[in-house]
Design a protein around this motif. Structure first.
Motif, short mmCIF file in Angstrom:
data_model
loop_
_atom_site.label_atom_id
_atom_site.label_comp_id
_atom_site.label_asym_id
_atom_site.label_seq_id
_atom_site.Cartn_x
_atom_site.Cartn_y
_atom_site.Cartn_z
N MET A 160 -2.00 5.44 -13.91
CA MET A 160 -1.80 6.20 -12.68
C MET A 160 -1.38 7.63 -13.02
N ALA A 161 -2.08 8.60 -12.45
CA ALA A 161 -1.77 9.99 -12.73
C ALA A 161 -0.35 10.30 -12.27
N GLN A 162 0.43 10.96 -13.10
CA GLN A 162 1.80 11.26 -12.78
C GLN A 162 1.89 12.43 -11.79
N ASN A 163 2.77 12.24 -10.77
CA ASN A 163 3.10 13.32 -9.84
C ASN A 163 1.88 13.89 -9.12
N ARG A 164 0.92 13.05 -8.83
CA ARG A 164 -0.22 13.49 -8.03
C ARG A 164 0.21 13.65 -6.59
N ASP A 165 -0.26 14.67 -5.94
CA ASP A 165 0.14 14.95 -4.56
C ASP A 165 -0.21 13.77 -3.66
N TYR A 166 0.76 13.31 -2.88
CA TYR A 166 0.56 12.13 -2.06
C TYR A 166 -0.53 12.33 -1.02
N TYR A 167 -0.66 13.53 -0.50
CA TYR A 167 -1.71 13.78 0.48
C TYR A 167 -3.09 13.65 -0.16
N ASP A 168 -3.20 14.12 -1.40
CA ASP A 168 -4.46 13.97 -2.11
C ASP A 168 -4.75 12.50 -2.40
N ARG A 206 -4.35 4.88 8.89
CA ARG A 206 -5.76 4.52 8.79
C ARG A 206 -6.29 4.74 7.38
N ALA A 207 -5.91 5.86 6.77
CA ALA A 207 -6.36 6.14 5.41
C ALA A 207 -5.81 5.10 4.43
N TYR A 208 -4.55 4.73 4.63
CA TYR A 208 -3.94 3.73 3.74
C TYR A 208 -4.67 2.39 3.86
N LEU A 237 -4.03 9.89 -0.61
CA LEU A 237 -4.55 9.22 0.59
C LEU A 237 -5.76 9.95 1.18
N GLY A 238 -6.05 11.14 0.68
CA GLY A 238 -7.21 11.87 1.18
C GLY A 238 -7.02 12.41 2.58
N VAL A 239 -5.79 12.82 2.91
CA VAL A 239 -5.51 13.36 4.24
C VAL A 239 -4.93 14.77 4.10
N SER A 240 -4.99 15.52 5.18
CA SER A 240 -4.42 16.86 5.17
C SER A 240 -2.91 16.80 5.34
N THR A 253 -1.30 18.13 7.56
CA THR A 253 -0.96 18.07 8.99
C THR A 253 -1.42 16.76 9.62
N ALA A 254 -1.83 15.79 8.80
CA ALA A 254 -2.35 14.52 9.32
C ALA A 254 -1.28 13.80 10.15
N SER A 255 -1.72 13.16 11.21
CA SER A 255 -0.81 12.39 12.06
C SER A 255 -0.44 11.08 11.36
N THR A 256 0.59 10.42 11.90
CA THR A 256 0.99 9.13 11.36
C THR A 256 -0.15 8.12 11.43
N GLU A 257 -0.90 8.18 12.54
CA GLU A 257 -2.04 7.27 12.70
C GLU A 257 -3.10 7.54 11.65
N GLU A 258 -3.35 8.81 11.34
CA GLU A 258 -4.35 9.14 10.31
C GLU A 258 -3.89 8.67 8.93
#
Length: 328
Positions: free
Chosen positions: A1-9, A24-26, A11-14, A16-21
């Motif tokens: 597992m890549a260390q300290n990878r950005d959590y948004y990256d 859904r991505a998870y 999950l593939g979300v921006s 500003t992603a909503s909780t629902e987004e």
């Protein structure tokens, strides 16, 4: 597992992603990378990374601290005011420790998480009983509310059942054995369409909501009806004299018998369209039904029929093999 990878990256979300987004991505990624479903050697590490990212971004307070302090967010007390600096804050982007899901059910990270520690959570807990288990345990390993995983199964319907829709009881094979479901089938459901059963998927953990069950419809082959999208084709057997003289003839449809006007001089293969008599569509126009002409002749002629056909053969100059237009 890549260390300290950005959590948004992860999950593939921006940002500003909503909780629902985020949820859904998870769910989509968890289904794809769960080690029991994905045999890729790197699936387990990828799944751990996805789970870690979701645990942080699904919690408003954790997400707020992560946005401010990056991977050092764990070292910031809950409710602490945002300090100076961008993502990563004064601790830098590489600070803090990573928590992951341990497939063996042992400690999650050697030495724990800070002094509090996190126990391991097995895959069944994380996905809320995806494979028929008892579901997540409330608060297991400190992960808090985790939604159950969505499930998908195929269900085979006859054309008439798909056409009319209605309430049906279906039995599906699950990891824990056959299970019955009460399903409302929308009229005109098509091959490949999914029917959602809310809350019938994997159980959530820590009080999280259950996932959904999606039934993907497959239409069983039919002896008469051929379905393409919402259009239906059916063979229309006619007599030689009906084809030659024209007639109003009955035609079978999944919704019952209809009548179609057969124009004079119709040959086999001609398609007659009955607009709106195909599969229903609750959200738009219904499909069409196409009656395909098939000229049928009697296998055993009576003496009178034979005499009539012989007279026709003697008098007619029609030759369907003549490229000049059929007349000799």
């Amino acid at each position: 597992m890549a260390q300290n990878r950005d959590y948004y990256d992860v999950l593939g979300v921006s940002r500003t992603a909503s909780t629902e987004e985020v949820q859904r991505a998870y769910r989509n990624l968890a289904r794809r990378w769960h080690p029991d479903l994905n045999k890729d050697p790197g699936a387990e590490e990828r799944f751990k990374e996805i789970s870690e990212a979701y645990e942080v971004l699904s919690d408003p307070d954790n997400r707020k601290r992560y946005d401010r302090y990056g991977h050092a967010w764990q070292q910031v007390p809950e409710g602490a005011a945002a300090g100076p600096g961008g993502p990563g804050g004064p601790f830098g982007a590489g600070g803090g420790r990573r928590v992951y899901v341990d497939t063996g059910g042992g400690p999650g990270f050697a030495g724990g998480f800070g002094e509090a520690g996190f126990g391991g959570m097995d895959f069944e807990d994380l996905l809320g009983g995806l494979f028929g288990g008892a579901g997540g345990r409330a608060g297991t390993g400190g992960f808090g509310r985790m939604p159950g995983a969505d499930r998908e199964a195929e269900v085979t319907l006859g054309v008439e059942d798909a056409y009319t829709g209605g309430r049906r009881r279906l039995t599906l094979d699950t990891a824990s054995g056959p299970r019955g479901y009460e399903v409302t089938i929308p009229p005109g459901v098509t091959d490949g369409q999914r029917i959602r059963l809310a809350g019938q998927g994997g159980a959530g953990s820590g009080g999280g909501p259950a996932g959904d069950l999606y039934l993907r419809v497959r239409l069983a082959p039919h002896p008469r009806f051929r379905v393409e999208g919402r259009d239906i084709t059916v063979d229309l057997p006619v007599t030689p004299w009906e084809a030659a003289l024209g007639a109003s003839v009955p035609v079978d449809t999944p919704g019952g018998t209809a009548r179609v006007d057969l124009p004079p001089g119709s040959s086999s293969g001609r398609r007659l369209r009955l607009r709106g008599r195909g599969m229903p569509n609750p959200r738009g126009p219904a499909g069409d039904l196409y009656a395909e002409v098939r000229i049928a002749v009697p296998a055993d002629l009576t003496p009178a029929e034979r005499e009539l056909f012989e007279r026709l053969a003697a008098d007619s100059r029609f030759d369907p093999r003549n490229p000049a237009g059929g007349r000799g």
